[in-house]
Design a protein around this motif. Structure first.
Motif, PDB file in Angstrom:
ATOM      1  N   ASN A  77       0.828  -1.209   0.000  1.00 29.30           N
ATOM      2  CA  ASN A  77       0.000   0.000   0.000  1.00 29.30           C
ATOM      3  C   ASN A  77       0.861   1.257   0.000  1.00 29.30           C
ATOM      4  O   ASN A  77       0.541   2.232  -0.679  1.00 29.30           O
ATOM      5  N   ASN A  88      -7.291   6.916   0.459  1.00 27.02           N
ATOM      6  CA  ASN A  88      -8.649   6.533   0.839  1.00 27.02           C
ATOM      7  C   ASN A  88      -8.939   5.062   0.546  1.00 27.02           C
ATOM      8  O   ASN A  88     -10.018   4.580   0.858  1.00 27.02           O
ATOM      9  N   TYR A  89      -7.972   4.376  -0.087  1.00 25.32           N
ATOM     10  CA  TYR A  89      -8.137   2.959  -0.406  1.00 25.32           C
ATOM     11  C   TYR A  89      -7.059   2.143   0.301  1.00 25.32           C
ATOM     12  O   TYR A  89      -5.910   2.564   0.402  1.00 25.32           O
ATOM     13  N   ALA A 100      -9.659  -3.378  -3.153  1.00 24.59           N
ATOM     14  CA  ALA A 100      -9.333  -2.489  -2.045  1.00 24.59           C
ATOM     15  C   ALA A 100     -10.571  -2.180  -1.221  1.00 24.59           C
ATOM     16  O   ALA A 100     -11.692  -2.199  -1.726  1.00 24.59           O
ATOM     17  N   ARG A 102     -12.495   0.730   0.459  1.00 22.36           N
ATOM     18  CA  ARG A 102     -12.594   2.196   0.473  1.00 22.36           C
ATOM     19  C   ARG A 102     -12.844   2.575   1.919  1.00 22.36           C
ATOM     20  O   ARG A 102     -13.860   2.224   2.508  1.00 22.36           O
ATOM     21  N   ASN A 109     -13.791  -2.383  -3.411  1.00 21.92           N
ATOM     22  CA  ASN A 109     -13.705  -1.792  -4.731  1.00 21.92           C
ATOM     23  C   ASN A 109     -12.669  -2.518  -5.554  1.00 21.92           C
ATOM     24  O   ASN A 109     -11.653  -2.962  -5.030  1.00 21.92           O
ATOM     25  N   LEU A 111     -10.110  -1.928  -8.540  1.00 20.06           N
ATOM     26  CA  LEU A 111      -9.426  -0.821  -9.193  1.00 20.06           C
ATOM     27  C   LEU A 111      -8.484  -1.364 -10.261  1.00 20.06           C
ATOM     28  O   LEU A 111      -7.954  -2.463 -10.135  1.00 20.06           O
ATOM     29  N   LEU A 117     -12.270   2.899 -10.791  1.00 20.03           N
ATOM     30  CA  LEU A 117     -13.222   2.099 -10.027  1.00 20.03           C
ATOM     31  C   LEU A 117     -13.992   1.227 -11.003  1.00 20.03           C
ATOM     32  O   LEU A 117     -14.677   1.721 -11.882  1.00 20.03           O
ATOM     33  N   SER A 120     -17.999  -1.946  -6.855  1.00 25.23           N
ATOM     34  CA  SER A 120     -17.997  -1.700  -5.420  1.00 25.23           C
ATOM     35  C   SER A 120     -18.995  -2.649  -4.765  1.00 25.23           C
ATOM     36  O   SER A 120     -20.083  -2.856  -5.277  1.00 25.23           O
TER      37      SER A 120
END
Length: 129
Positions: A77, A88-89, A100, A102, A109, A111, A117, A120
């Motif tokens: 990360n 934020n992820y 990830a 969120r 989510n 990605l 995105l 979700s």
């Protein structure tokens, strides 16, 4: 990810290379020390499987993942944030895309580099073994 992963692993154990397992106490201590919040499904998965690789191209990152292989969740990360991922992820899966959490709403989510995105979900959908 969905409930099929456990049945896939059960019927074809060769598809999954399991990471070091983690105990409830170790995980709770790690989450607290790193101020991490994860979904109940990811927590269950880490307690049962510990993370690891499957289908040769996909990796579920983990607290005990090997940093030199890029399997450590915090190190990966940090690297992804240096490359532009929003803080934020919280990425927990890498492979053909990224999965990830969120952090704002704890939704999952998917990605990738072409579309920030793809989908979700409200939770990590895994059944217990």
């Amino acid at each position: 990810m969905n409930t099929l992963i456990y049945s896939d692993i059960r019927y074809r154990p060769s598809i999954f290379c399991q990471a070091k397992s983690i105990t409830t106490k170790e995980l709770d201590d790690w989450l607290q020390a790193n101020s991490c919040e994860i979904t109940p499904g990811l927590r269950d998965f880490w307690l049962v499987m510990g993370g690891g690789e499957f289908f040769e191209s996909e990796t579920i990152l983990s607290p005990h993942g090997d940093k030199s292989l890029g399997d450590n969740i915090l190190a990966r990360n940090q690297l992804l944030q240096k490359q532009g991922l929003s803080p934020n992820y919280f990425v927990f899966h890498v492979g053909l895309g990224y999965s990830a959490i969120r952090l704002a709403d704890k939704k999952l989510n998917c990605l990738d580099s072409s579309r920030p995105l793809r989908w979700s979900l409200p939770h990590f959908m895994l059944a217990r073994l």
